[in-house]
Write a protein that holds these residues in place. Structure first.
Motif, short mmCIF file in Angstrom:
data_model
loop_
_atom_site.label_atom_id
_atom_site.label_comp_id
_atom_site.label_asym_id
_atom_site.label_seq_id
_atom_site.Cartn_x
_atom_site.Cartn_y
_atom_site.Cartn_z
N GLY A 232 0.80 -1.22 0.00
CA GLY A 232 0.00 0.00 0.00
C GLY A 232 0.83 1.27 0.00
O GLY A 232 0.47 2.26 -0.63
N LYS A 233 1.95 1.24 0.71
CA LYS A 233 2.77 2.46 0.75
C LYS A 233 3.43 2.74 -0.59
O LYS A 233 3.76 3.87 -0.90
N TYR A 234 3.60 1.72 -1.42
CA TYR A 234 4.15 1.93 -2.76
C TYR A 234 3.07 2.42 -3.73
O TYR A 234 3.32 3.29 -4.56
N ILE A 235 1.87 1.86 -3.60
CA ILE A 235 0.79 2.21 -4.52
C ILE A 235 0.31 3.65 -4.29
O ILE A 235 -0.07 4.33 -5.24
N THR A 236 0.34 4.11 -3.05
CA THR A 236 -0.17 5.44 -2.74
C THR A 236 0.90 6.53 -2.79
O THR A 236 0.57 7.70 -2.62
N ASN A 237 2.14 6.18 -3.03
CA ASN A 237 3.20 7.18 -3.08
C ASN A 237 3.14 7.95 -4.39
O ASN A 237 3.12 7.35 -5.47
N PRO A 238 3.14 9.29 -4.33
CA PRO A 238 3.05 10.09 -5.56
C PRO A 238 4.21 9.88 -6.51
O PRO A 238 4.04 9.93 -7.74
N LEU B 56 3.56 6.58 -8.28
CA LEU B 56 2.43 6.76 -9.19
C LEU B 56 2.84 7.56 -10.43
O LEU B 56 2.48 7.20 -11.56
#
Length: 69
Positions: free
Chosen positions: A4-10, A13
């Motif tokens: 999750g911390k990778y997917i939500t990092n700008p 992204l």
């Protein structure tokens, strides 16, 4: 390692979305070695974004140890 911390990092992204622009650019190029360079640069940017997220926890821990010492 939470994904999750990778997917939500700008940064991650932005690098992932950059694949669209890279695909457009590579699609309009001749089929030679330059196309591999374009994809290599995009891949390096994505790897740096992922590595920076991975190192965030270690950076916070190092800062906490430095402040307590």
């Amino acid at each position: 390692m939470a994904i999750g911390k990778y997917i939500t990092n700008p940064g991650v992204l932005g690098a992932a979305v950059g694949a669209v622009g890279t695909a457009r650019r590579a699609g309009s190029m001749r089929r030679d070695w330059r196309r591999y360079i374009v994809w290599g640069v995009w891949l390096a940017g994505l790897a740096l974004a992922i590595a920076s997220v991975a190192m965030q926890d270690e950076d916070r821990d190092a800062d906490a140890r430095q402040k307590s010492a």
